[in-house]
Design a protein around this motif. Structure first.
Motif, mmCIF file in Angstrom:
data_model
loop_
_atom_site.group_PDB
_atom_site.id
_atom_site.type_symbol
_atom_site.label_atom_id
_atom_site.label_comp_id
_atom_site.label_asym_id
_atom_site.label_seq_id
_atom_site.Cartn_x
_atom_site.Cartn_y
_atom_site.Cartn_z
ATOM 1 N N GLY A 32 1.370 33.920 14.496
ATOM 2 C CA GLY A 32 1.143 33.033 13.358
ATOM 3 C C GLY A 32 1.459 33.658 12.013
ATOM 4 N N LYS A 33 2.239 34.722 12.008
ATOM 5 C CA LYS A 33 2.524 35.434 10.759
ATOM 6 C C LYS A 33 3.104 34.511 9.681
ATOM 7 C CE LYS A 33 5.242 38.395 12.740
ATOM 8 N NZ LYS A 33 5.182 37.976 14.137
ATOM 9 N N THR A 34 4.086 33.710 10.043
ATOM 10 C CA THR A 34 4.730 32.842 9.055
ATOM 11 C C THR A 34 3.791 31.724 8.616
ATOM 12 O OG1 THR A 34 6.910 33.345 9.956
ATOM 13 C CG2 THR A 34 6.714 31.353 8.610
ATOM 14 N N THR A 35 3.187 31.048 9.560
ATOM 15 C CA THR A 35 2.282 29.935 9.233
ATOM 16 C C THR A 35 1.113 30.408 8.378
ATOM 17 O OG1 THR A 35 2.873 28.797 11.281
ATOM 18 C CG2 THR A 35 0.800 28.151 10.229
ATOM 19 N N VAL A 36 0.454 31.474 8.814
ATOM 20 C CA VAL A 36 -0.701 31.998 8.081
ATOM 21 C C VAL A 36 -0.261 32.586 6.746
ATOM 22 C CG1 VAL A 36 -2.508 33.776 8.124
ATOM 23 C CG2 VAL A 36 -2.109 32.345 10.145
ATOM 24 N N GLY A 37 0.843 33.315 6.755
ATOM 25 C CA GLY A 37 1.342 33.927 5.524
ATOM 26 C C GLY A 37 1.698 32.905 4.466
ATOM 27 N N GLN A 38 2.387 31.836 4.874
ATOM 28 C CA GLN A 38 2.732 30.773 3.915
ATOM 29 C C GLN A 38 1.493 30.102 3.352
ATOM 30 O OE1 GLN A 38 5.352 28.439 6.427
ATOM 31 N NE2 GLN A 38 7.172 29.218 5.388
ATOM 32 N N LEU A 39 0.525 29.824 4.210
ATOM 33 C CA LEU A 39 -0.710 29.175 3.764
ATOM 34 C C LEU A 39 -1.492 30.092 2.833
ATOM 35 C CD1 LEU A 39 -2.562 26.715 3.917
ATOM 36 C CD2 LEU A 39 -3.538 27.669 6.017
ATOM 37 N N LEU A 40 -1.587 31.363 3.185
ATOM 38 C CA LEU A 40 -2.288 32.332 2.346
ATOM 39 C C LEU A 40 -1.618 32.435 0.973
ATOM 40 C CD1 LEU A 40 -4.458 34.561 2.058
ATOM 41 C CD2 LEU A 40 -2.779 36.155 3.033
ATOM 42 N N ALA A 41 -0.307 32.596 0.955
ATOM 43 C CA ALA A 41 0.426 32.708 -0.313
ATOM 44 C C ALA A 41 0.267 31.442 -1.146
ATOM 45 C CB ALA A 41 1.905 32.992 -0.042
ATOM 46 N N SER A 42 0.325 30.295 -0.501
ATOM 47 C CA SER A 42 0.174 29.023 -1.205
ATOM 48 C C SER A 42 -1.203 28.911 -1.851
ATOM 49 C CB SER A 42 0.403 27.869 -0.225
ATOM 50 O OG SER A 42 0.118 26.636 -0.838
ATOM 51 N N GLN A 43 -2.228 29.278 -1.111
ATOM 52 C CA GLN A 43 -3.585 29.172 -1.649
ATOM 53 C C GLN A 43 -3.821 30.136 -2.804
ATOM 54 O OE1 GLN A 43 -6.785 29.111 1.199
ATOM 55 N NE2 GLN A 43 -5.826 27.502 2.414
ATOM 56 N N LEU A 44 -3.141 31.281 -2.777
ATOM 57 C CA LEU A 44 -3.310 32.275 -3.836
ATOM 58 C C LEU A 44 -2.336 32.081 -5.001
ATOM 59 C CD1 LEU A 44 -3.788 35.419 -1.571
ATOM 60 C CD2 LEU A 44 -5.531 34.387 -3.072
ATOM 61 N N GLY A 45 -1.324 31.243 -4.794
ATOM 62 C CA GLY A 45 -0.288 31.082 -5.814
ATOM 63 C C GLY A 45 0.637 32.290 -5.865
ATOM 64 N N TRP A 46 0.809 32.954 -4.734
ATOM 65 C CA TRP A 46 1.640 34.147 -4.630
ATOM 66 C C TRP A 46 2.979 33.799 -4.004
ATOM 67 C CZ3 TRP A 46 -1.788 38.649 -2.342
ATOM 68 C CH2 TRP A 46 -2.879 38.891 -3.204
ATOM 69 N N GLU A 47 3.929 34.709 -4.153
ATOM 70 C CA GLU A 47 5.224 34.593 -3.500
ATOM 71 C C GLU A 47 5.035 34.854 -2.005
ATOM 72 O OE1 GLU A 47 9.553 36.805 -3.918
ATOM 73 O OE2 GLU A 47 8.280 36.624 -5.681
ATOM 74 N N PHE A 48 5.906 34.249 -1.192
ATOM 75 C CA PHE A 48 5.896 34.488 0.248
ATOM 76 C C PHE A 48 7.291 34.882 0.701
ATOM 77 C CE2 PHE A 48 6.865 33.095 4.556
ATOM 78 C CZ PHE A 48 5.915 33.811 5.268
ATOM 79 N N ALA A 49 7.360 35.842 1.608
ATOM 80 C CA ALA A 49 8.626 36.211 2.236
ATOM 81 C C ALA A 49 8.382 36.423 3.730
ATOM 82 C CB ALA A 49 9.195 37.479 1.618
ATOM 83 N N ASP A 50 9.331 35.970 4.515
ATOM 84 C CA ASP A 50 9.269 36.146 5.962
ATOM 85 C C ASP A 50 10.231 37.255 6.342
ATOM 86 O OD1 ASP A 50 9.408 35.948 8.764
ATOM 87 O OD2 ASP A 50 9.099 33.778 8.700
ATOM 88 N N GLY A 51 9.707 38.311 6.936
ATOM 89 C CA GLY A 51 10.531 39.444 7.331
ATOM 90 C C GLY A 51 11.689 39.053 8.233
ATOM 91 N N ASP A 52 11.504 38.012 9.034
ATOM 92 C CA ASP A 52 12.580 37.566 9.921
ATOM 93 C C ASP A 52 13.840 37.199 9.137
ATOM 94 O OD1 ASP A 52 11.033 37.930 12.176
ATOM 95 O OD2 ASP A 52 10.562 35.798 12.436
ATOM 96 N N ASP A 53 13.657 36.714 7.911
ATOM 97 C CA ASP A 53 14.805 36.294 7.104
ATOM 98 C C ASP A 53 15.656 37.472 6.639
ATOM 99 O OD1 ASP A 53 13.905 33.692 7.356
ATOM 100 O OD2 ASP A 53 12.903 33.686 5.404
#
Length: 158
Positions: free
Chosen positions: A7-28
């Motif tokens: 759940g790295k991407t799903t959780v990471g995106q949600l966490l970043a969104s809630q904090l107003g932070w940037e998100f990056a997916d290492g897979d990219d």
């Protein structure tokens, strides 16, 4: 951090969104050759991962230099990988841990991603569970996982 299906991407995106932070997916940031190997069920070697880790390290260094907060989702399966990414005290590692059964179920439900269920065993074999990370079990809804991460890291939504 964690293996595929944690759940790295799903959780990471949600966490970043809630904090107003940037998100990056290492897979990219994987080179095309790495993606092709994984798509064909061939586990990556340390040599395959080295340029990818350098790219992620530079990304993190850029965020720190710019004073930006960000969430990076990446596997970081081995201690050496995490050490190369922990370039300062600002970097916090959250390990999304799941049982093989939960991970397999998630990967079976995944559509269109290069990382398949057949690669899970190699990731679990390579995984060196961190001793100095926030460990969160992934057997629940992403919102609950994010709430635990926020609480455990002492982070507040803006």
């Amino acid at each position: 951090m964690g293996v595929s299906g944690s759940g790295k991407t799903t959780v990471g995106q949600l966490l970043a969104s809630q904090l107003g932070w940037e998100f990056a997916d290492g897979d990219d940031y994987h080179p095309a050759a790495n993606v092709e190997k994984m798509r064909n069920g061939i586990p990556l070697t340390d040599a395959d991962r080295a340029p990818w880790l350098e790219t992620l390290r530079a990304l993190i260094a850029g965020w720190i230099a710019a004073g930006k907060n960000a969430v990076l989702a990446c596997s970081a399966l081995k201690r050496a990988y995490r050490e190369s990414l922990q370039i300062g005290p600002e970097v916090q590692v959250v390990y999304l841990r799941g049982t093989p059964q939960v991970l397999r179920e998630r990967l079976r439900a995944r559509v269109g991603h290069f990382m398949t269920e057949r690669m899970l065993e190699s990731q679990l074999a390579a995984l060196e569970e961190p001793e100095d990370a926030v460990v969160v079990e992934v057997d629940r809804a992403p919102a609950r996982i994010v709430a635990e991460i926020l609480a455990r890291l002492g982070l507040k939504k803006p």
